[in-house]
Design an enzyme around this catalytic site. Structure first.
Site, PDB file in Angstrom:
ATOM      1  N   GLU A   1     -45.006  -2.101 -21.531  1.00  0.00           N
ATOM      2  CA  GLU A   1     -44.810  -2.170 -20.069  1.00  0.00           C
ATOM      3  C   GLU A   1     -46.069  -2.660 -19.357  1.00  0.00           C
ATOM      4  OE1 GLU A   1     -45.261   0.980 -17.480  1.00  0.00           O
ATOM      5  OE2 GLU A   1     -45.610   2.506 -18.995  1.00  0.00           O
TER       6      GLU A   1
ATOM      7  N   LYS B   1     -46.113  13.359 -18.496  1.00  0.00           N
ATOM      8  CA  LYS B   1     -47.378  13.819 -17.918  1.00  0.00           C
ATOM      9  C   LYS B   1     -47.238  15.236 -17.370  1.00  0.00           C
ATOM     10  CE  LYS B   1     -47.331   9.673 -15.884  1.00  0.00           C
ATOM     11  NZ  LYS B   1     -46.868   8.704 -16.840  1.00  0.00           N
TER      12      LYS B   1
HETATM   13  N1  PSU Z   1     -47.525   6.111 -18.536  1.00  0.00           N
HETATM   14  C1  PSU Z   1     -48.850   5.879 -18.419  1.00  0.00           C
HETATM   15  N2  PSU Z   1     -49.294   5.291 -17.268  1.00  0.00           N
HETATM   16  C2  PSU Z   1     -48.418   4.884 -16.277  1.00  0.00           C
HETATM   17  C3  PSU Z   1     -47.027   5.126 -16.415  1.00  0.00           C
HETATM   18  C4  PSU Z   1     -46.625   5.731 -17.575  1.00  0.00           C
HETATM   19  O1  PSU Z   1     -49.638   6.211 -19.316  1.00  0.00           O
HETATM   20  O2  PSU Z   1     -48.871   4.311 -15.289  1.00  0.00           O
HETATM   21  C5  PSU Z   1     -46.045   4.624 -15.365  1.00  0.00           C
HETATM   22  C6  PSU Z   1     -44.793   4.091 -16.068  1.00  0.00           C
HETATM   23  O3  PSU Z   1     -44.616   2.753 -15.679  1.00  0.00           O
HETATM   24  C7  PSU Z   1     -43.674   4.954 -15.541  1.00  0.00           C
HETATM   25  C8  PSU Z   1     -44.179   5.253 -14.182  1.00  0.00           C
HETATM   26  O4  PSU Z   1     -42.431   4.298 -15.551  1.00  0.00           O
HETATM   27  O5  PSU Z   1     -45.562   5.571 -14.436  1.00  0.00           O
HETATM   28  C9  PSU Z   1     -43.424   6.386 -13.519  1.00  0.00           C
HETATM   29  O6  PSU Z   1     -43.480   6.190 -12.151  1.00  0.00           O
HETATM   30  P1  PSU Z   1     -42.479   6.972 -11.171  1.00  0.00           P
HETATM   31  O7  PSU Z   1     -42.887   8.415 -11.323  1.00  0.00           O
HETATM   32  O8  PSU Z   1     -42.783   6.420  -9.782  1.00  0.00           O
HETATM   33  O9  PSU Z   1     -41.101   6.658 -11.612  1.00  0.00           O
END
Ligand code: PSU
Ligand code: MN
Length: 304
Positions: A25, A158
């Protein structure tokens, strides 16, 4: 026939020849890691795969066209340009505008699956945020994986999230969660969380076998492989707990909402931990890339 997205030559050739491919990604690069380490990481993740004989497919939208597989200039752009953060719902808008964006786990999974890629490595997928009973903030990563046939290797979710609610939602959405060499769900920077898993595997071949059965018995949903960071690489739990509380309070204080929440917390935590969380984030992502490479290789071997 024209497709609404562009598949790079190396990815197209690997897919056509049933060689292993792993999607990567771009939001982790554009919004999850600070510059210039983000560019080094993007290049390194691809190199880890190539050294294992796996074709990397980093995914992003550039100038209105979803790209499945970036060249070196594309990788530089996702690391250095100020890009929008695109989830699945943003893709048609970004494309119609001819704009560029980094793709989240949701958008990357969606595009990877459209191109026929079956395995994807990220750091940690999104989930249900703390306080979601009031904010309704739940990542579209979850609902997308309910309808997208891709295997995502993630270090759990996380610890900034509500892990228990996230696991409950994945159950409701019928997305299988399999521990990789563990029966405890990991919490990103830490090897463990308070939550155990029903299922675990020890090898990439077992994951490939589950993917095969899923194709026969599933309804087109994804699979989450929860791959914990090795104990000796994890963040010190006491430090982690202290910085986490500080970061959550700072986000509330700053009134951050919507898709800005995750980038805000991640970058705040890098600063507040004196860079320690960044090293752990990079280590866990590297581990995930390696395991995803093994799974893609095992998957390709089923199709020889
Ligand atoms: N994992 C990481 N760093 C990130 C993310 C995931 O180590 O920046 C990102 C991914 O792209 C995931 C996003 O889809 O965080 C989630 O964002 P939200 O909570 O706005 O859906
Ligand atoms: Mn959100």
């Amino acid at each position: 026939m024209t497709t609404p997205f562009h598949v790079s030559e190396s990815v197209a050739a690997a897919l056509a020849e049933h060689r292993p491919v792993v999607a990567l990604e771009s939001t982790i690069i554009s919004h999850g890691l600070p510059r210039p380490r983000n560019h080094e990481a993007a290049v390194e993740f691809e190199d880890i795969l190539r050294s294992a004989g796996v074709t990397p497919a980093t995914i992003a939208v550039l100038d209105g066209v979803p790209q499945i597989g970036l060249d070196a200039e594309g990788v530089r752009r996702i690391a250095e340009e100020e890009l929008a953060k695109a989830s699945v719902r943003d893709l048609p808008i970004i494309a119609a505008a001819g704009a560029s964006a980094a793709t989240t786990v949701a958008a990357t999974s969606h595009l990877a699956a459209l191109a026929g890629i079956r395995v994807f490595a990220t750091g940690g997928l999104g989930g249900v945020h703390r306080g979601a009973r009031d904010s309704f903030d739940e990542s579209a990563d979850l609902t997308t994986l309910a309808v997208t046939p891709i295997t995502v290797v993630s270090a759990g979710v996380k610890s900034v999230l509500d892990i228990s609610a996230t696991l409950e939602r994945l159950e409701t959405l019928s997305v299988p969660v399999v521990g990789y060499g563990t029966t405890v769900f990991p919490s990103f920077w830490l090897r463990e969380s308070a939550f155990t898993l029903d299922w675990s595997v020890d090898t990439a071949a077992e994951v490939a076998a589950i993917m095969k059965s899923q194709d026969a018995l599933g309804h087109g949903q994804g699979i989450i492989v929860a791959n914990p960071i090795p104990l000796d690489q994890q963040w010190d739990p006491a430090d982690h707990d202290r910085v986490l509380l500080e970061a959550l309070a700072a986000a509330q204080e700053a009134g951050v909402t919507g898709k800005a929440v995750t980038p805000f917390l991640l970058l705040y935590i890098v600063e507040a931990s004196g860079g320690r969380s960044l090293e752990v984030n990079l280590d866990l992502a590297r581990n995930n890339v390696r395991v995803a490479g093994d799974i893609a290789t095992a998957w390709a071997a089923l199709h020889d």
